[in-house]
Design a protein around this motif. Structure first.
Motif, PDB file in Angstrom:
ATOM      1  N   ILE A  28       0.424  -1.077   0.102  1.00 61.41           N
ATOM      2  CA  ILE A  28       0.159   0.064  -0.309  1.00 61.41           C
ATOM      3  C   ILE A  28       0.696   0.857   0.284  1.00 61.41           C
ATOM      4  O   ILE A  28       1.864   1.286   0.247  1.00 61.41           O
ATOM      5  CB  ILE A  28      -0.881  -0.200   1.089  1.00 61.41           C
ATOM      6  N   PRO A  29       0.424   2.315   0.039  1.00 59.69           N
ATOM      7  CA  PRO A  29       1.822   3.413  -0.776  1.00 59.69           C
ATOM      8  C   PRO A  29       2.093   4.346   0.379  1.00 59.69           C
ATOM      9  O   PRO A  29       2.897   4.383   0.704  1.00 59.69           O
ATOM     10  CB  PRO A  29       0.249   4.388  -1.500  1.00 59.69           C
TER      11      PRO A  29
ATOM     12  N   LEU B  34       7.715  10.897  -2.689  1.00 61.90           N
ATOM     13  CA  LEU B  34       6.688  11.491  -3.863  1.00 61.90           C
ATOM     14  C   LEU B  34       5.703  10.077  -4.014  1.00 61.90           C
ATOM     15  O   LEU B  34       4.244  10.413  -4.491  1.00 61.90           O
ATOM     16  CB  LEU B  34       7.416  11.978  -4.915  1.00 61.90           C
ATOM     17  N   THR B  35       6.357   8.729  -4.394  1.00 66.82           N
ATOM     18  CA  THR B  35       5.738   7.542  -4.477  1.00 66.82           C
ATOM     19  C   THR B  35       4.288   7.512  -3.217  1.00 66.82           C
ATOM     20  O   THR B  35       3.162   6.924  -4.296  1.00 66.82           O
ATOM     21  CB  THR B  35       6.776   5.946  -4.441  1.00 66.82           C
ATOM     22  N   ALA B  36       4.633   7.530  -2.221  1.00 63.79           N
ATOM     23  CA  ALA B  36       3.636   6.822  -1.594  1.00 63.79           C
ATOM     24  C   ALA B  36       2.527   8.424  -1.677  1.00 63.79           C
ATOM     25  O   ALA B  36       1.619   8.032  -1.205  1.00 63.79           O
ATOM     26  CB  ALA B  36       4.125   7.708  -0.644  1.00 63.79           C
ATOM     27  N   GLY B 107      -4.188  11.186   3.483  1.00 66.95           N
ATOM     28  CA  GLY B 107      -3.085  11.542   4.917  1.00 66.95           C
ATOM     29  C   GLY B 107      -1.649  11.467   4.360  1.00 66.95           C
ATOM     30  O   GLY B 107      -0.973  12.978   5.105  1.00 66.95           O
ATOM     31  N   VAL B 108      -1.141  11.596   3.611  1.00 65.47           N
ATOM     32  CA  VAL B 108       0.049  11.810   2.692  1.00 65.47           C
ATOM     33  C   VAL B 108      -0.278  13.190   3.042  1.00 65.47           C
ATOM     34  O   VAL B 108       1.026  13.725   2.865  1.00 65.47           O
ATOM     35  CB  VAL B 108       0.688  10.624   2.346  1.00 65.47           C
ATOM     36  N   SER B 109      -0.605  13.457   1.424  1.00 63.85           N
ATOM     37  CA  SER B 109      -0.749  14.526   1.443  1.00 63.85           C
ATOM     38  C   SER B 109      -0.646  15.281   2.683  1.00 63.85           C
ATOM     39  O   SER B 109      -0.336  16.773   2.379  1.00 63.85           O
ATOM     40  CB  SER B 109      -2.101  15.051   0.327  1.00 63.85           C
TER      41      SER B 109
END
Lengths: 142, 142
Positions: A28-29, B34-36, B107-109
């Protein structure tokens, strides 16, 4: 749900687990944030030691992240365990390489430390030689 | 310099390029941040549209990050281009899915926005339908 990411010339597959409609063809990312962290500091350590002509027998990094309880689900802390083995006389250099990476060089760690506690622990030939994780957090993680 | 990362059950290889002592067997670590980001928001969009019974013909995300000029080298901004194609009547839903992901779910953003500007651009069937990147930054990136 599968995404094939092209990351500086290499394809990396991400997917969702089956329970959320994916097929689990890749990670997952979100954990890639921690992957970036481990790779960044791990390569720092190898490169710093190599400059001194030191090669470890083994270097294994375990990174764990605590996630938020509400949406958006994000990391709220991260902890890295550096498990190293090598010549006893290289312990000090190995420890210094980790500290240097964490405190000066590793850009991913520097970024993440702006938004969450990032702590680390160094185990050399089976002995813990450094740990800056507050005990309360270690207990929570256990 | 090669690291084999085990990320929720899947092995991901990271390596350094040859000019810094690696063998280029995998991506370097930092871009995994960035991939995440791309995977997180990309899967949000697919999942949100799927809930409405909408499937796009194509979804392609391009993520670029600007890095700092000094050590530690870290990202100082990120921009995502969502290239989507599908039925013309699904344009609005597609745009809303991106906005929802960026403003509420991803969430990553959400993490990255605490430390840097994260902007995005939506291209649907070849037409730009949204872009919040300041012109000065777009010029700098070009």
């Amino acid at each position: 749900m599968q995404f094939n990411a092209l990351v500086n010339g290499h394809t990396v597959i991400m997917d969702a687990p089956e329970r959320v409609g994916g097929e689990d063809h890749g990670p997952i990312p979100k954990p890639f944030v921690l992957t970036a962290l481990s790779g960044c500091t791990g390569m720092d350590v190898v490169a710093l030691l190599r400059k001194q002509g030191i090669q470890l027998r083994d270097l294994n990094l375990k990174v764990s992240g605590e996630i938020s309880k509400q949406t958006p689900i994000e990391y709220v802390s991260a902890h890295i365990i550096y498990e190293m083995s090598g010549e006893p006389e290289h312990e000090q250099a190995a420890k210094e390489a980790v500290m240097n990476s964490q405190e000066k060089i590793c850009g991913v760690s520097h970024m993440l430390k702006k938004i969450m506690p990032v702590t680390w622990q160094i185990v050399y030939n089976g002995n813990e030689v450094f740990n800056n994780e507050p005990q309360a957090m270690a207990l929570q993680r256990a």
